[in-house]
Write an enzyme that holds these catalytic residues in place. Structure first.
Site, PDB file in Angstrom:
ATOM      1  N   ARG A  46       0.818  -1.221   0.000  1.00 47.41           N
ATOM      2  CA  ARG A  46       0.000   0.000   0.000  1.00 47.41           C
ATOM      3  C   ARG A  46       0.850   1.268   0.000  1.00 47.41           C
ATOM      4  O   ARG A  46       0.469   2.283   0.596  1.00 47.41           O
ATOM      5  CB  ARG A  46      -0.974   0.015   1.190  1.00 47.41           C
ATOM      6  CG  ARG A  46      -1.949  -1.150   1.194  1.00 47.41           C
ATOM      7  CD  ARG A  46      -2.866  -1.138  -0.036  1.00 47.41           C
ATOM      8  NE  ARG A  46      -3.735  -2.308  -0.058  1.00 47.41           N
ATOM      9  CZ  ARG A  46      -3.456  -3.434  -0.710  1.00 47.41           C
ATOM     10  NH1 ARG A  46      -2.323  -3.552  -1.390  1.00 47.41           N
ATOM     11  NH2 ARG A  46      -4.289  -4.455  -0.693  1.00 47.41           N
ATOM     12  N   SER A  66     -11.289  -0.952   2.660  1.00 48.61           N
ATOM     13  CA  SER A  66     -10.636  -1.380   3.900  1.00 48.61           C
ATOM     14  C   SER A  66     -10.101  -0.157   4.640  1.00 48.61           C
ATOM     15  O   SER A  66      -9.305   0.604   4.098  1.00 48.61           O
ATOM     16  CB  SER A  66      -9.487  -2.339   3.589  1.00 48.61           C
ATOM     17  OG  SER A  66      -9.964  -3.509   2.965  1.00 48.61           O
ATOM     18  N   GLU A  73      -5.562   2.777   6.441  1.00 47.81           N
ATOM     19  CA  GLU A  73      -5.248   2.709   5.017  1.00 47.81           C
ATOM     20  C   GLU A  73      -5.881   3.902   4.300  1.00 47.81           C
ATOM     21  O   GLU A  73      -5.326   4.434   3.346  1.00 47.81           O
ATOM     22  CB  GLU A  73      -5.757   1.405   4.421  1.00 47.81           C
ATOM     23  CG  GLU A  73      -5.437   1.239   2.941  1.00 47.81           C
ATOM     24  CD  GLU A  73      -5.798  -0.134   2.421  1.00 47.81           C
ATOM     25  OE1 GLU A  73      -6.452  -0.199   1.367  1.00 47.81           O
ATOM     26  OE2 GLU A  73      -5.424  -1.137   3.064  1.00 47.81           O
TER      27      GLU A  73
END
Length: 302
Positions: free
Chosen positions: A178, A228, A298
């Site tokens: 990420r 998420s 995130e």
């Protein structure tokens, strides 16, 4: 804070480019949250984007880049800045030789995956259900179901904040979980070349359908969210940790830990950015108390 005069000057330097004053960010984020941006731009071509960047620099106007807004929490008060929106603007998909696909930053990852399937190219099936844009996906090395963009990106073309075009190799993108070099490099992603491989379109399509069914069955797609909420902590999965802390259905105001999947915080109606942030903090605190694991968001909090 930028003055109205600076924004007016910027507008005068960018004739023909779609510019909207006091545009509500909630209309451009999947959370459906966010106050007005002082000025929002919708460049249709890399040339228009280049002109915007150079004008912003000349006028001393701060800017942010927004793709599909699927991983962003925008502030309730809005932003006194220029927001450049690329979704639906920087568009284009084309085949190159050797199984390569060139995709502009404003294309959705889902559309790029469908385009690849239509041309019998495999390697992008994992991206079919990811709601973000190619540019946003490269920025965060988007991934799902064991796949990530790191596996297929051959090169990325960017514009620096001076409007200079540069191309970086996949290795220079410094992809990680990420993350990528673009989270520290001041620039705007324009397009990427993806290295794919010949495949059977029927098999590719079946894989995409299977992954989409998994997504629909396990994720709260019926409610506004940013996907998420937390990164996967080393050695764990965020969802089970949150569920073990008995947080499903808990939240602040209109924000709630999704009952369907604890890894999602959703907007049940009328949630503010503060509601989401307080719910994130509550989840982090309770999971830390229950398991000693620190969850890292995130979602990008503007």
């Amino acid at each position: 804070m930028e003055s109205r005069a600076e924004f007016q000057k910027l507008k005068s330097l960018c004739p023909g480019i779609e510019l909207r004053e006091q545009e509500p960010l909630r209309a451009h984020t999947s959370f459906q949250i966010g106050g007005p941006a002082a000025l929002m731009a919708f460049p249709k071509t890399p040339g228009e984007l280049q002109r915007l960047l150079m004008a912003a620099r000349e006028c001393g106007v701060r800017l942010r880049v927004l793709g599909a807004g699927t991983n962003v929490l925008a502030p309730d008060a809005g932003l006194p800045e220029l927001v450049i929106c690329t979704r639906g603007c920087l568009l284009g998909l084309r085949l190159l030789d050797g199984g390569r696909l060139e995709a502009m930053a404003g294309e959705t990852l889902s559309r790029a995956a469908v385009f690849a399937r239509e041309h019998s190219l495999t390697g992008l099936e994992f991206a079919h259900g990811i709601p973000g844009t190619l540019g946003g996906g490269v920025y965060m090395n988007a991934g799902a179901y064991g796949g990530e963009l790191k596996q297929v990106v051959e090169s990325v073309t960017i514009l620096t904040m001076d409007g200079e075009e540069k191309t970086l190799s996949g290795e220079e993108c410094a992809f990680g979980y990420r993350t990528s070099v673009y989270q520290k490099l001041p620039c705007v992603i324009v397009k990427a070349v993806l290295q794919l491989h010949p495949g059977d379109p029927e098999e590719i399509g079946q894989t995409m359908r299977t992954l989409m069914e998994k997504r629909r069955a396990s994720q709260p797609l019926e409610l506004p969210s940013a996907g998420s909420t937390f990164k996967r902590p080393t050695g764990y999965f965020a969802g089970p940790l949150i569920e073990q802390a008995e947080l499903k259905g808990c939240g602040v105001g209109g924000a709630e830990v999704a009952k369907k999947h604890a890894g999602f915080i959703v907007n049940t109606g009328g949630a503010t950015a503060e509601d989401i942030k307080k719910t994130i903090a509550m989840v982090q605190s309770r999971v830390w108390e229950a398991s000693g694991v620190q969850l890292e968001p995130e979602v990008r909090i503007w």
